[in-house]
Write an enzyme that holds these catalytic residues in place. Structure first.
Site, PDB file in Angstrom:
ATOM      1  CD  GLU A  84      10.097  10.782  18.155  1.00  0.00           C
ATOM      2  OE1 GLU A  84      10.099  11.035  16.745  1.00  0.00           O
ATOM      3  OE2 GLU A  84      11.181  11.335  18.757  1.00  0.00           O
ATOM      4  CE  LYS A 135       8.289   7.108  -7.571  1.00  0.00           C
ATOM      5  NZ  LYS A 135       8.928   6.763  -5.911  1.00  0.00           N
ATOM      6  CD  GLU A 193      12.465  -8.629  -2.416  1.00  0.00           C
ATOM      7  OE1 GLU A 193      12.570  -7.873  -1.756  1.00  0.00           O
ATOM      8  OE2 GLU A 193      11.931  -8.945  -3.503  1.00  0.00           O
ATOM      9  CD  GLU A 202      12.100   8.549  -6.457  1.00  0.00           C
ATOM     10  OE1 GLU A 202      11.408   7.812  -6.319  1.00  0.00           O
ATOM     11  OE2 GLU A 202      12.924   8.929  -5.628  1.00  0.00           O
ATOM     12  CG  HIS A 234       0.592   0.755  -1.489  1.00  0.00           C
ATOM     13  ND1 HIS A 234       0.342   0.310  -2.759  1.00  0.00           N
ATOM     14  CD2 HIS A 234       1.787   0.916  -1.341  1.00  0.00           C
ATOM     15  CE1 HIS A 234       1.480   0.382  -3.493  1.00  0.00           C
ATOM     16  NE2 HIS A 234       2.464   0.783  -2.547  1.00  0.00           N
TER      17      HIS A 234
HETATM   18  N1  GLN Z   1      11.191  -6.850  -5.145  1.00  0.00           N
HETATM   19  C1  GLN Z   1      10.823  -5.713  -4.121  1.00  0.00           C
HETATM   20  C2  GLN Z   1       9.911  -6.203  -3.133  1.00  0.00           C
HETATM   21  O1  GLN Z   1       9.065  -7.102  -3.651  1.00  0.00           O
HETATM   22  C3  GLN Z   1       9.936  -4.744  -5.096  1.00  0.00           C
HETATM   23  C4  GLN Z   1       9.559  -3.457  -4.213  1.00  0.00           C
HETATM   24  C5  GLN Z   1       8.998  -2.228  -4.977  1.00  0.00           C
HETATM   25  O2  GLN Z   1       8.877  -2.315  -6.114  1.00  0.00           O
HETATM   26  N2  GLN Z   1       9.116  -1.062  -4.254  1.00  0.00           N
HETATM   27  O3  GLN Z   1       9.477  -5.784  -2.123  1.00  0.00           O
END
Ligand code: GLN
Ligand code: ZN
Length: 754
Positions: A16, A114, A483, A604, A694
């Site tokens: 939400e 991160k 994609e 990570e 971003h």
């Molecule tokens: N190939 C992915 C994309 O372009 C890579 C995403 C990522 O690095 N988080 O969405």
């Protein structure tokens, strides 16, 4: 025995908060409406914790974007350029989080990193020499009062001064130590304000204590809290750690005047040993992190009870989670697609509350044969993961040669220069193009059975054709298909591999409004059919330029899945590597000359302590990546991609991955990575992201040109690629097209000059 949790998933049972915040960003709802949603969610979550019998209920774990950012804002750590925008407090907050471009000015967002060893990202506070660290915010107090009015006396949580100042970046000459005195004053004021409001306990998170700490840092920690804790008066202070053990600071920690100490017995390999060796003070409460806050598996009650029995000799214990439940999905209740045989093994956030309560009752009952314990024993006696003998044989047959690609990186570079005929400073993107509503709806309709597979695919093909035409139109050199068929870079592959399970609503917050739905490994992994070949080869038919095949690497798939508990993550990763290797070879056999294998999340699971980096992780994770591409022809160019900075940490290993090209996030961490690269000798070609994806802001041609010239002042031109920081799936179409046009123009201008 009482129960406690460190934090709860604030995004809500059905995300939400995400949806409300995004509506606010799109100006579809007002700030008041967004605040109201926040209030409603907080109330609902507190009540849920009460109903589940949790004794210590956190407040302050709620946030509109990130709790580290909340702490920074609370303490006036807001760089001048954001203050100068003169926006409302909420808008200033979002300007820090996402950047701002509008009538009041143009600023980029704070850096994002991160959060320790998780897939959550925090906003990095930025401190200048003239930053005045002082208590200016109200959020911590208003939410405490809000809960109190609802009849719940919560334990507010805030990130502590040591961790906050350690995670911050410093732009001037001052360092963390220069701000401790001000921090002590500000936190002491927080104590007073909370005590006045009727608060009994405050939770101060100091996860930085689980990192490698120098003796000087431990001393600083001690100094800060010696001074601060004399000011706590009636308030009780819990210092909370998580994601590991506090071996470097344990002795100092237990000597300080905390009322409670929260330790992690799940990831803290040495926590128990520390207690056994140095004891635990009688006058303090041990908040024992025994229910795993990161995995989705049921707790093994028998094992936990054995541990608790040992702990009870150390005095009063509170049953706690190992970290905030922010890192697990909300509840199992909405997973209607999975059988009970499967879900019986799962515990998401809400179910983990039940586990804490179960354990509390089992201990209170003291009866060996009680049903709660018996049911759990029966569950763990069952065989749960499915085995695949063929995969196990393949793994056993692997030899060192399987991990080595021939000829060498430098020899391949010569061959590929000849065959691919790319210009200098080749331009490309990281893979995904905007996932617009129509793209998401197409997938949703197909999943619901409202359209046929042929209709679904046809739509994607149209999108691919548009995307290819756009890229050709603006003059990019290496193209991607966009994609559009992928919901997520990991789930998409998981869905096509055997050995995976999927959830419907098991979302986990990754950053801000972005959530991911990690698939669950439920057996040995194998690939029965090609996954990406049809779309990639179709896209290649539309252009004479090279079409990059786009895959996710094994380490990232593993790191963004919920792994099995019965075999090591190394073994699961090798299984994934073999499956993706088959896909790489299929793409190559079908004429795809450039293949990108994303390892966005390679860093990570890097152990938090540097001493463990290679021995416990990189020494098998990097070979697993190499296994995927070791068998391709010299002419096939292998790319990889990493994001969210801190790649600089493992820069020494760049050639070890043996990819021909690597792209990575750079602009959001002020291009620090370039200095790291400049300092080492390496052969891999690199694409440091030239703008931040971003944020919705559009970088101008001049801005990208300056960035590129800066890159070229540090790296040799033959090695540099030009690309954005990351995939574009979260962005809108207009800003994406404008930004990419500028990127190509900037590359062309710089090419002209070099
Ligand atoms: N190939 C992915 C994309 O372009 C890579 C995403 C990522 O690095 N988080 O969405
Ligand atoms: Zn990325």
């Amino acid at each position: 025995m009482k129960t406690s949790i460190i934090g709860f998933p604030r995004v809500g049972e059905l995300r939400e908060l995400k949806f409300a915040t995004e509506k606010y960003f799109r100006k579809e709802i007002s700030a008041e409406e967004l605040e109201a949603t926040g209030k409603e969610l907080r109330k609902k979550h507190w009540q849920l914790l009460v109903d589940q019998g949790i004794d210590f209920i956190p407040s302050g774990d709620f946030s509109f974007f990130d709790t580290t950012l909340d702490a920074a804002v609370l303490l006036n750590i807001v760089p001048k350029k954001y203050q100068a925008l003169q926006l409302s407090p909420l808008e200033t907050y979002f300007a820090l989080a996402r950047g701002y471009q509008g009538a009041s000015g143009d600023v980029t967002a704070l850096a994002m990193k991160k959060w320790f060893n998780t897939n959550y990202h925090y906003m990095v506070p930025e401190i200048d020499d003239d930053t005045e660290l002082k208590l200016v915010g109200e959020k911590l107090f208003t939410t405490f009062k809000e809960a109190k009015e609802a009849g719940i006396n919560t334990r507010p949580t805030i990130i502590g001064p040591f961790t906050l100042l350690k995670l911050a970046t410093y732009h001037g000459t001052k360092q963390a130590v220069d701000f401790y005195e001000d921090a002590i004053i500000a936190y002491a004021q927080i104590f007073d304000r909370l005590a006045e409001a009727g608060c009994q306990w405050l939770q101060i998170d100091e996860p930085a204590l689980v990192l490698d700490l120098s003796p000087a840092e431990v001393q600083q920690f001690k100094n800060v809290y010696q001074k601060l804790l004399v000011k706590k008066s009636t308030l009780k202070i819990l210092v909370q750690t998580y994601f590991g053990d506090v071996r470097d600071a344990y002795k100092e920690l237990i000597d300080l005047a905390f009322d409670g100490i929260g330790l992690d017995f799940v990831e803290g390999r040495k926590t128990l040993r520390l207690l056994e060796k140095y004891g635990f003070p009688e006058n303090k409460i041990l908040f024992a992190g025994i229910v795993n806050g990161k995995n989705i598996w049921k707790n093994n009650y028998k094992e936990t009870l054995t541990l608790l029995e040992k702990l009870q000799s150390f005095g009063e214990i509170v049953l706690n989670t190992s970290c905030s439940l922010l890192h697990v999905p909300f509840t199992l209740v909405n997973e209607t697609g999975l059988t009970k045989k499967v879900t019986d093994h799962f515990a998401f956030a809400v179910e983990k509350l039940t586990e804490l309560n179960d354990l509390k009752q089992i201990i209170a009952n003291k009866d060996e044969n009680q049903p709660l314990l018996k049911a759990n024993l029966d569950l763990f006696a069952q065989e749960r993961f499915s085995k695949n003998d063929h995969v196990l044989q393949q793994i056993n047959a692997l030899t060192e040669q399987d991990f080595i690609r021939v000829p060498s990186l430098t020899e391949r570079a010569v061959v590929q220069k000849d065959t691919l005929k790319l210009p200098i400073l080749p331009t490309t993107t990281i893979g995904s193009f905007p996932q617009t509503n129509e793209v998401k709806q197409n997938r949703a309709k197909f999943k619901k059975g409202e359209i046929t597979e042929a209709q679904y695919t046809e739509f994607n093909k149209i999108k691919i054709a548009e995307c290819v035409a756009f890229q050709e139109g603006i003059g990019l050199d290496v193209l991607v298909h966009g994609e559009f068929e992928r919901n997520d870079m990991v789930e998409y592959f998981g869905e096509s591999l055997d050995g995976y399970l999927f959830t419907e609503k098991a979302w986990v917050q990754s950053y801000g409004t972005r959530c991911v739905k990690p698939p669950i490994i439920w057996g040995d992994i194998s690939r029965s059919n090609p996954i990406t070949v049809a779309y990639s080869t179709y896209a290649q038919t539309l252009t004479d330029k090279p079409m990059k095949g786009m895959l996710t690497g094994p380490v990232t798939i593993l790191n963004w899945s919920f792994p099995r508990e019965d075999i090591s993550i190394r073994e699961s990763t090798l299984q994934l590597a073999l499956a993706i290797q088959e896909e790489v070879l299929d793409l190559e056999a079908n004429g795809i000359e450039i293949i990108q294998i994303d390892e966005a999340a390679l860093r990570e699971k890097l152990p938090l302590r540097q001493t463990d980096w290679h021995s416990e992780y990189l020494d098998w994770a990097i070979p697993a990546f190499r296994l995927v591409h070791s068998k391709v022809q010299p002419t096939t160019q292998i790319h990889t991609h990493m994001c969210y900075s801190e790649f600089a940490d493992i820069i020494q290993d760049i050639d070890n991955m043996d990819a021909d090209v690597i792209s990575f996030e750079a602009s959001r961490s002020n291009f620090k990575i370039l200095d790291a690269l400049k300092a080492i000798d390496f052969q891999t070609q690199v694409g440091p992201g030239v703008y931040d994806i971003h944020s919705p802001r559009i970088p101008s041609v001049e801005e990208i040109e300056t960035t590129l010239r800066n890159i070229l002042s540090k790296l040799s031109v033959e090695k540099v690629w030009v690309n954005p920081d990351c995939g574009l799936k979260t962005r809108g179409v207009l800003e994406t097209e404008a930004s990419l046009k500028n990127l190509v123009l900037a590359a062309k201008k710089v090419r002209g000059g070099v």
